[in-house]
Design a protein around this motif. Structure first.
Motif, short mmCIF file in Angstrom:
data_model
loop_
_atom_site.label_atom_id
_atom_site.label_comp_id
_atom_site.label_asym_id
_atom_site.label_seq_id
_atom_site.Cartn_x
_atom_site.Cartn_y
_atom_site.Cartn_z
N LEU A 160 -62.65 -21.22 -7.68
CA LEU A 160 -61.96 -22.39 -8.23
C LEU A 160 -62.83 -23.64 -8.12
CD1 LEU A 160 -58.44 -21.83 -6.61
CD2 LEU A 160 -59.38 -20.78 -8.68
N ASP A 161 -62.64 -24.51 -9.10
CA ASP A 161 -63.26 -25.84 -9.08
C ASP A 161 -62.25 -26.82 -9.64
OD1 ASP A 161 -65.10 -27.94 -8.92
OD2 ASP A 161 -65.86 -27.54 -10.94
N GLY A 162 -61.39 -27.33 -8.75
CA GLY A 162 -60.31 -28.20 -9.21
C GLY A 162 -59.34 -27.43 -10.09
N VAL A 207 -69.96 -20.81 -2.50
CA VAL A 207 -68.53 -21.07 -2.37
C VAL A 207 -68.18 -21.41 -0.93
CG1 VAL A 207 -67.89 -19.58 -4.31
CG2 VAL A 207 -68.04 -18.61 -2.00
N LYS A 208 -67.00 -22.03 -0.75
CA LYS A 208 -66.49 -22.42 0.56
C LYS A 208 -64.97 -22.27 0.57
CE LYS A 208 -66.27 -27.27 -0.89
NZ LYS A 208 -66.76 -28.65 -0.66
N ASP A 231 -63.42 -22.03 -3.10
CA ASP A 231 -63.78 -23.23 -3.86
C ASP A 231 -65.28 -23.28 -4.09
OD1 ASP A 231 -61.11 -24.17 -3.89
OD2 ASP A 231 -61.37 -24.96 -1.86
N LEU A 232 -65.65 -23.80 -5.24
CA LEU A 232 -67.06 -24.01 -5.55
C LEU A 232 -67.67 -24.97 -4.54
CD1 LEU A 232 -69.43 -23.67 -7.62
CD2 LEU A 232 -68.53 -25.73 -8.74
N ASP A 233 -68.88 -24.65 -4.11
CA ASP A 233 -69.60 -25.49 -3.16
C ASP A 233 -70.92 -25.93 -3.80
OD1 ASP A 233 -70.61 -26.78 -0.96
OD2 ASP A 233 -71.01 -24.97 0.21
N ALA A 246 -71.29 -9.22 -18.61
CA ALA A 246 -71.63 -9.56 -19.99
C ALA A 246 -71.57 -11.07 -20.18
CB ALA A 246 -70.69 -8.85 -20.95
N LEU A 247 -70.65 -11.73 -19.46
CA LEU A 247 -70.56 -13.19 -19.51
C LEU A 247 -69.74 -13.67 -18.34
CD1 LEU A 247 -67.50 -14.20 -20.57
CD2 LEU A 247 -68.33 -13.26 -22.70
N ALA A 248 -69.86 -14.96 -18.05
CA ALA A 248 -69.04 -15.64 -17.05
C ALA A 248 -68.91 -17.09 -17.48
CB ALA A 248 -69.66 -15.55 -15.65
N GLU A 249 -67.71 -17.65 -17.41
CA GLU A 249 -67.50 -19.02 -17.85
C GLU A 249 -66.30 -19.64 -17.14
OE1 GLU A 249 -66.40 -19.18 -22.06
OE2 GLU A 249 -66.15 -17.01 -22.00
N TRP A 250 -66.31 -20.97 -17.09
CA TRP A 250 -65.23 -21.72 -16.48
C TRP A 250 -64.12 -21.95 -17.50
CZ3 TRP A 250 -65.25 -22.51 -11.37
CH2 TRP A 250 -66.46 -22.50 -10.69
#
Length: 278
Positions: A160-162, A207-208, A231-233, A246-250
């Motif tokens: 997660l990032d917010g 991450v944290k 959470d993203l660090d 194959a892909l990764a996205e927010w």
């Protein structure tokens, strides 16, 4: 999730009682299962449905478990071509089949079928393995080796990032829908370390604040899944491991392209975040 079959009651104690004519017979060939599709959902054959053409099933069977007191057994060889209206269907049917408690019974039976199939011979000395009479275990009479059902621990990770969550698609797999970062636990590794390592390996992120969510038995891959959010660090730039993904996205909560389904921990974790419950 697929294992949530209440009010039906699953009992996995090993009770090697002989089957009767109303006992349920599970028969698998590689990735297929013998069943019948009806207006009410899937049905498995009972011993009385198969016994006239396959009398040996009352000798070649393995007790599996019970659901609501109905006993399920794994069969050895049967002549599946003579079993109409029962047909061999791919075990992927259990992801969507109703009623859910039969789908759960079917895929759980498939995990045990795979274990018995893969442990006919001792991995230590090569001699034949034998079923224990008191517990679900295979043992070698020559060297004493004992083998229990295989369960592989793995993590599912909601990064997660917010108001954003990281979602991905697997590379080179039949499953094409969005998923979360996931991976198996290595020997000597804590679960939290697995979370950090898998995220770094697959998308190059730190991450944290790692926190446990819940678990799920996942018999499609002989796995016990353990879900974590974290959470993203630091920086959010993705470095994709193309052999795995194959892909990764927010995705922002409102833009998550996933709808609820009943089967997986991954879906539940995504939908929880999408609905603002995480």
């Amino acid at each position: 999730m697929i294992q949530e079959i209440e009010p039906h009651l699953y009992r996995n104690e090993y009770i090697p009682t002989p089957p009767d004519k109303d006992s349920i017979a599970l028969y698998f060939e590689e990735h297929t299962v013998l069943l019948k599709n009806t207006a009410e959902g899937i049905e498995f054959p009972r011993f009385k449905d198969l016994g006239d053409l396959n009398k040996e099933i009352y000798r070649d069977y393995t007790y599996l478990f019970s659901v609501d007191g109905e006993r399920y057994y794994l069969l050895g060889e049967v002549d599946a071509e003579r079993m109409s209206p029962f047909t061999l269907e791919n075990t992927e049917i259990f992801r969507r089949a109703d009623p859910q408690y039969r789908a759960f019974a079917g895929i759980t039976g498939y995990q045990l079928y795979s274990w018995y199939r893969d442990n006919k011979y001792c991995g230590r000395c090569g001699c034949s393995m034998h079923k224990d009479k008191k517990e679900r275990m295979m043992h070698c009479r020559k060297c004493g080796n004992m083998v229990y059902p295989k369960i592989s621990p793995a993590v599912i990770i909601g990064v997660l990032d917010g108001n954003r969550i990281l979602m991905s698609k697997y590379a080179g797999r039949v499953y094409r829908n969005y998923a979360l970062i996931a991976g198996f636990v290595e020997i000597g590794e804590m679960l939290e370390e697995t979370v950090k390592r898998e995220v770094m390996e697959e998308v190059g992120l730190k991450v944290k604040n790692i926190r446990y969510y819940r678990s799920q038995p996942w018999s499609f891959s002989e796995t016990i899944l353990m879900g974590f959010y974290c959470d993203l660090d630091g920086e959010d730039a993705i470095t994709l491991e193309e052999d795995e993904l194959a892909l990764a996205e927010w995705f922002d909560r409102k833009d998550i392209p996933v709808v609820p389904s009943r089967d997986s921990l991954t879906n539940e974790m995504i939908i929880k975040f999408k609905n603002g419950k995480i």
